[in-house]
Design an enzyme around this catalytic site. Structure first.
Site, PDB file in Angstrom:
ATOM      1  N   PRO A 112       0.723  -1.254  -0.099  1.00 39.21           N
ATOM      2  CG  PRO A 112      -0.796  -1.648   1.559  1.00 39.21           C
ATOM      3  CD  PRO A 112       0.611  -1.979   1.227  1.00 39.21           C
ATOM      4  N   GLY A 172       2.840   8.274  -6.252  1.00 43.00           N
ATOM      5  CA  GLY A 172       2.020   7.875  -5.496  1.00 43.00           C
ATOM      6  C   GLY A 172       2.154   7.729  -4.025  1.00 43.00           C
ATOM      7  CB  ILE A 194       4.319   8.281 -15.579  1.00 41.05           C
ATOM      8  CG1 ILE A 194       4.767   9.198 -16.703  1.00 41.05           C
ATOM      9  CG2 ILE A 194       3.155   7.091 -15.855  1.00 41.05           C
ATOM     10  CD1 ILE A 194       3.349   9.834 -17.561  1.00 41.05           C
ATOM     11  CG  HIS A 245       2.578   2.980 -13.346  1.00 41.31           C
ATOM     12  ND1 HIS A 245       3.067   3.978 -12.764  1.00 41.31           N
ATOM     13  CD2 HIS A 245       2.003   2.097 -12.611  1.00 41.31           C
ATOM     14  CE1 HIS A 245       2.914   3.749 -11.490  1.00 41.31           C
ATOM     15  NE2 HIS A 245       2.326   2.693 -11.228  1.00 41.31           N
ATOM     16  CB  SER A 278      -8.346  10.584  26.343  1.00 39.48           C
ATOM     17  OG  SER A 278      -8.697  11.814  26.648  1.00 39.48           O
ATOM     18  CD  GLU A 330      -5.996  10.011  14.250  1.00 41.56           C
ATOM     19  OE1 GLU A 330      -6.758  10.668  15.471  1.00 41.56           O
ATOM     20  OE2 GLU A 330      -5.980  10.425  13.535  1.00 41.56           O
ATOM     21  CG  HIS A 347     -12.710   7.212  25.246  1.00 44.81           C
ATOM     22  ND1 HIS A 347     -11.513   7.043  25.532  1.00 44.81           N
ATOM     23  CD2 HIS A 347     -13.533   8.020  25.916  1.00 44.81           C
ATOM     24  CE1 HIS A 347     -11.364   7.993  26.457  1.00 44.81           C
ATOM     25  NE2 HIS A 347     -12.427   8.524  26.758  1.00 44.81           N
TER      26      HIS A 347
END
Length: 441
Positions: free
Chosen positions: A24, A66, A97, A175, A296, A323, A373
């Site tokens: 990813p 990317g 590209i 690509h 918290s 996060e 929480h």
């Protein structure tokens, strides 16, 4: 093919030498930030002066257009600049590209200015007139980046995708697809190779490539020699290094766990903080924090300072409201192997971290995520902060352990189980032992 050692997206633990799974986009940038942070922290804890540079290595990350469009890389790069991670060097393959075509379709920002605003040094390397990479300029940039004392470095390197293929260089068609037989033959002709030969490796090129293992072996031997000198000349520093690598003393850790009388009313997040602070004396490897919610989440380690560019020996990491970057940075620190990080936020924001969480499970690394929480009883913040489906969705991730303690004593048992499963990562032995990840919610 399935099971290949060289798939399109190499996987940690599957292929020797692969340091992290980064399919990813953007994850690798944030992982690298974690690796660089871990290196700074280790040096501060073990040998702050480090005259022999035993713990003063650089972390390199290769990224494309990317990667730098993804939000997780922006979050992580912002924190890297704030922390002045001078041991981090990001090489940006700026070929303009992506799969849909030119990046001008959606990406026209000034990346160099953005990274300068983050607090990075930026070195721009233009490609040669014929479209090839300017290797001499890149070498100069790398040497300069290594001398940085207070900032991470972005090397923005102009390239031409598929150079020097005569028809497909600079094209989106190159690509994610093979060039094809005819284009490969034409490219070989441009390079002065025989188009009729299907597979050819020049002996000189092969010999040069094989020097990598020789250089690596020499560097490893040199490092071990200097480590032996540390053991002889600075025994206290060497002992700290040994403590960081040692397996956690479970009997000592368990004896430190607080216990509550049955029926004691205490929020599980408060119990978690009590347990965490009770365990810290026996766990020199542990450090962590939260995404701006340490009070918290109950993730604050008392009397331990806040990690900053001026204090890398501190044990409280302030990730800021980032996060997703926090999750990927935790994975990077865990992959470094010498310390044990944790990070917390509200349970509902586990959605923002899911990409990193899934990669932790996929890599089988023991990252610790503390989410609090997690109840429909969180009334005043409305439905956006009342997780209902989250436990079930996270438990659906293969190879991911979710523990949801019901009271304070179950919190203590949860941390005990997490510690039991925190086997040390021994990178010097080149192992890829499977380990489990834990979540407290």
């Amino acid at each position: 093919t399935a099971g290949s050692a060289t798939p399109g997206h190499p996987e940690y633990g599957h292929t020797a030498g692969v340091e992290t799974t980064t399919g990813p986009l953007g994850q690798g940038v944030a992982n690298a930030v974690g690796l660089a942070m871990a290196q700074k922290h280790a040096r501060a804890l073990v040998a702050p002066q480090d005259p022999d540079n035993l713990f003063d290595t650089h972390v390199f990350v290769l990224a494309g257009d990317g990667c730098l469009q993804e939000g997780v890389s922006a979050e992580a790069s912002s924190l890297a600049g704030h922390l002045q991670l001078s041991n981090l060097i990001l090489i940006y393959d700026d070929n303009k590209i992506s799969i849909d075509g030119s990046t001008d379709l959606s990406f026209s920002e000034d990346v160099s200015s953005r990274y300068r605003s983050y607090g990075w040094d930026v070195i721009e390397v233009n490609k040669l007139d014929n479209g090839d990479i300017d290797l001499a300029a890149l070498d100069t940039a790398l040497h300069k980046a290594r001398t940085s004392q207070v900032k991470p470095t972005l090397i923005r390197m102009q390239t031409t995708i598929a150079w020097p293929a005569p028809s497909l260089q600079g094209s989106a068609k190159s690509h994610g697809s093979a060039l094809g037989k005819d284009e490969v033959a034409a490219t070989k002709a441009v390079l002065g190779l025989d188009p009729a030969v299907d597979f050819f490796v020049d002996e000189i090129a092969l010999a040069h490539a094989r020097q990598v293992s020789d250089r690596g072996a020499a560097a490893e031997a040199d490092w071990r020699t200097r480590l032996a000198e540390l053991r002889n000349n600075e025994p206290e520093a060497y002992q700290r290094f040994e403590q960081m690598q040692a397996a956690i003393d479970l009997s000592t850790a368990e004896s430190l766990l607080p216990r509550w009388e049955a029926g004691t009313k205490v929020a599980t997040r408060k119990a978690s903080q009590a347990v965490l602070n009770a365990l810290v004396p026996a766990l020199p490897q542990m450090w962590g924090g939260s995404a701006d919610l340490s009070e918290s989440n109950g993730t604050l380690i008392e009397h331990s300072g806040s990690v900053s560019a001026q204090d890398w020996a501190a044990r409280n990491i302030h990730f800021g409201i980032r996060e997703h970057a926090m999750g990927a940075i935790l994975n990077g620190i865990t992959l470094h192997g010498l310390t044990k990080p944790f990070g917390g936020t509200f349970f509902v924001f586990s959605d923002y971290m899911r990409g990193s969480v899934r990669l932790a499970a996929l890599m089988d690394v023991p990252s610790i995520f503390v989410w609090t929480h997690d109840s429909i009883g969180v009334g005043e913040d409305g439905p956006t902060h009342q997780p209902i489906e989250h436990v079930a969705s996270l438990r659906a991730i293969p190879n991911f352990t979710v523990i949801r303690p019901a009271d304070a004593n179950e919190v203590a048992v949860t941390w005990r189980e997490i510690i039991k499963r925190q086997e040390p990562v021994r990178s010097e032995e080149h192992t890829s032992e499977l380990q489990s990840r834990e979540t407290i919610s």
